[in-house]
Design a protein around this motif. Sequence first.
Motif, mmCIF file in Angstrom:
data_model
loop_
_atom_site.group_PDB
_atom_site.id
_atom_site.type_symbol
_atom_site.label_atom_id
_atom_site.label_comp_id
_atom_site.label_asym_id
_atom_site.label_seq_id
_atom_site.Cartn_x
_atom_site.Cartn_y
_atom_site.Cartn_z
ATOM 1 N N LEU A 25 15.827 4.352 11.022
ATOM 2 C CA LEU A 25 15.289 3.992 9.708
ATOM 3 C C LEU A 25 15.331 5.127 8.687
ATOM 4 C CD1 LEU A 25 12.030 2.084 10.748
ATOM 5 C CD2 LEU A 25 14.043 1.069 9.667
ATOM 6 N N ALA A 26 15.673 6.332 9.121
ATOM 7 C CA ALA A 26 15.493 7.523 8.286
ATOM 8 C C ALA A 26 16.092 7.390 6.887
ATOM 9 C CB ALA A 26 16.065 8.747 8.991
ATOM 10 N N HIS A 27 17.277 6.815 6.777
ATOM 11 C CA HIS A 27 17.949 6.701 5.478
ATOM 12 C C HIS A 27 18.008 5.255 4.982
ATOM 13 C CE1 HIS A 27 19.354 10.900 5.469
ATOM 14 N NE2 HIS A 27 19.476 10.743 6.773
ATOM 15 N N ARG A 42 3.036 -0.473 9.575
ATOM 16 C CA ARG A 42 3.921 0.355 8.756
ATOM 17 C C ARG A 42 4.670 -0.507 7.745
ATOM 18 N NH1 ARG A 42 7.763 3.284 12.469
ATOM 19 N NH2 ARG A 42 8.930 1.331 12.450
ATOM 20 N N ASP A 43 5.097 -1.686 8.188
ATOM 21 C CA ASP A 43 5.812 -2.593 7.287
ATOM 22 C C ASP A 43 4.967 -2.945 6.065
ATOM 23 O OD1 ASP A 43 7.907 -2.602 9.050
ATOM 24 O OD2 ASP A 43 7.529 -4.616 9.829
ATOM 25 N N MET A 44 3.674 -3.164 6.279
ATOM 26 C CA MET A 44 2.793 -3.527 5.166
ATOM 27 C C MET A 44 2.813 -2.455 4.083
ATOM 28 S SD MET A 44 -0.498 -5.050 7.246
ATOM 29 C CE MET A 44 -1.506 -5.061 5.759
ATOM 30 N N ILE A 45 2.732 -1.195 4.497
ATOM 31 C CA ILE A 45 2.704 -0.090 3.535
ATOM 32 C C ILE A 45 4.061 0.091 2.865
ATOM 33 C CG2 ILE A 45 2.322 2.379 3.245
ATOM 34 C CD1 ILE A 45 -0.203 0.740 3.860
ATOM 35 N N VAL A 46 5.118 0.129 3.672
ATOM 36 C CA VAL A 46 6.458 0.370 3.133
ATOM 37 C C VAL A 46 6.873 -0.760 2.192
ATOM 38 C CG1 VAL A 46 8.890 0.605 3.740
ATOM 39 C CG2 VAL A 46 7.161 1.786 5.090
ATOM 40 N N ASN A 47 6.585 -1.997 2.560
ATOM 41 C CA ASN A 47 6.953 -3.122 1.701
ATOM 42 C C ASN A 47 6.149 -3.135 0.405
ATOM 43 O OD1 ASN A 47 9.017 -4.257 3.268
ATOM 44 N ND2 ASN A 47 7.555 -5.346 4.559
ATOM 45 N N ALA A 48 4.899 -2.686 0.470
ATOM 46 C CA ALA A 48 4.084 -2.614 -0.748
ATOM 47 C C ALA A 48 4.645 -1.569 -1.709
ATOM 48 C CB ALA A 48 2.636 -2.288 -0.396
ATOM 49 N N VAL A 49 5.014 -0.403 -1.187
ATOM 50 C CA VAL A 49 5.588 0.647 -2.033
ATOM 51 C C VAL A 49 6.936 0.195 -2.597
ATOM 52 C CG1 VAL A 49 6.457 3.013 -2.089
ATOM 53 C CG2 VAL A 49 4.387 2.481 -0.794
ATOM 54 N N SER A 50 7.740 -0.453 -1.761
ATOM 55 C CA SER A 50 9.035 -0.961 -2.210
ATOM 56 C C SER A 50 8.867 -1.947 -3.361
ATOM 57 C CB SER A 50 9.760 -1.634 -1.040
ATOM 58 O OG SER A 50 10.954 -2.246 -1.473
ATOM 59 N N LEU A 51 7.865 -2.813 -3.267
ATOM 60 C CA LEU A 51 7.620 -3.795 -4.324
ATOM 61 C C LEU A 51 7.168 -3.119 -5.616
ATOM 62 C CD1 LEU A 51 7.434 -6.704 -5.281
ATOM 63 C CD2 LEU A 51 5.135 -6.824 -4.287
ATOM 64 N N ASP A 74 9.623 10.281 -7.977
ATOM 65 C CA ASP A 74 8.757 10.994 -7.042
ATOM 66 C C ASP A 74 8.279 10.059 -5.932
ATOM 67 O OD1 ASP A 74 7.143 13.365 -6.254
ATOM 68 O OD2 ASP A 74 5.459 12.054 -6.760
ATOM 69 N N CYS A 75 7.876 8.846 -6.294
ATOM 70 C CA CYS A 75 7.426 7.872 -5.289
ATOM 71 C C CYS A 75 8.575 7.457 -4.379
ATOM 72 C CB CYS A 75 6.832 6.646 -5.979
ATOM 73 S SG CYS A 75 5.253 6.956 -6.794
ATOM 74 N N GLU A 76 9.758 7.283 -4.964
ATOM 75 C CA GLU A 76 10.931 6.928 -4.167
ATOM 76 C C GLU A 76 11.239 8.025 -3.151
ATOM 77 O OE1 GLU A 76 14.721 4.907 -5.787
ATOM 78 O OE2 GLU A 76 15.259 7.019 -5.602
ATOM 79 N N GLN A 77 11.153 9.275 -3.588
ATOM 80 C CA GLN A 77 11.419 10.393 -2.686
ATOM 81 C C GLN A 77 10.390 10.459 -1.567
ATOM 82 O OE1 GLN A 77 14.176 12.542 -2.782
ATOM 83 N NE2 GLN A 77 13.341 12.901 -0.727
ATOM 84 N N LYS A 78 9.134 10.189 -1.892
ATOM 85 C CA LYS A 78 8.084 10.214 -0.869
ATOM 86 C C LYS A 78 8.293 9.110 0.159
ATOM 87 C CE LYS A 78 4.276 12.630 -3.165
ATOM 88 N NZ LYS A 78 5.088 13.337 -4.151
ATOM 89 N N LEU A 79 8.764 7.950 -0.281
ATOM 90 C CA LEU A 79 9.052 6.872 0.666
ATOM 91 C C LEU A 79 10.204 7.271 1.587
ATOM 92 C CD1 LEU A 79 8.696 4.080 1.819
ATOM 93 C CD2 LEU A 79 10.003 3.149 -0.108
ATOM 94 N N ASN A 80 11.246 7.870 1.022
ATOM 95 C CA ASN A 80 12.360 8.349 1.848
ATOM 96 C C ASN A 80 11.897 9.417 2.835
ATOM 97 O OD1 ASN A 80 14.366 6.713 0.698
ATOM 98 N ND2 ASN A 80 14.723 8.159 -0.973
ATOM 99 N N ASP A 81 11.051 10.332 2.369
ATOM 100 C CA ASP A 81 10.530 11.390 3.243
ATOM 101 C C ASP A 81 9.686 10.797 4.371
ATOM 102 O OD1 ASP A 81 11.752 13.280 1.648
ATOM 103 O OD2 ASP A 81 9.924 13.806 0.553
#
Length: 211
Positions: free
Chosen positions: A60-62, A130-139, A193-200
């Motif tokens: 999932l890293a990238h 984890r999906d709940m958090i990642v999908n919320a940030v993605s949205l 910045d938020c996009e980078q934090k999600l990638n990190d």
Amino acid sequence: MNYCVITADVRGSRQLNDRAALQLQIEQTLAQINQKFAKVVKVPFQITIGDEWQGVTENLAHSYEIAVQFVEKMHPHVLAVGIGEGAIATEWRTRSADMDGDVFLRSRQALDQSKKKNQEIVFSTTDKHRDMIVNAVSLLLQTLRRHWTERQHQKVILYKEHRNEQKVANILGVSQADIHQALVAAEAKIYLDCEQKLNDFLRLIYEHNNL
């Protein structure tokens, strides 16, 4: 061992008049992504059927980084992207369409949810919390993108690539002040910045799982 499958589709492509141009844009985008992420792509991204494509990466890293680049490079077309994590049950093939396993099922489920919820990028992994958090940030990131004008979109994506307002201004033949104002109006630096934090965050998961 768990892998990552990314499946993407162009929304509303059947209503387009110039489908040949769309196919060419998809093929060029896939070639660029396969080359840029060659070190992590296990099965290259290829068109599977119609205007849908799929590929396999080592983890999932990238995954979000790849997915959002699909969204950016295929703009102004709207995509549905499903990112799945899980095991592969079959032997490795040169085409992901000839393979099977939980990871493909999850990617397909995520793609279906993407279309149902009108959310461009959706994750379905082995960790639902984890999906709940990642999908919320993605949205939230998608919501910011969709408020951009075409000119703001152009300037933000160029700034993302070059990280220098004056360089973007030179490319577009405008003033640095014009670029700065557009980035501020688009909330670009918060977005990036938020996009980078999600990638990190996704990379840290991979590193933690391999300790």
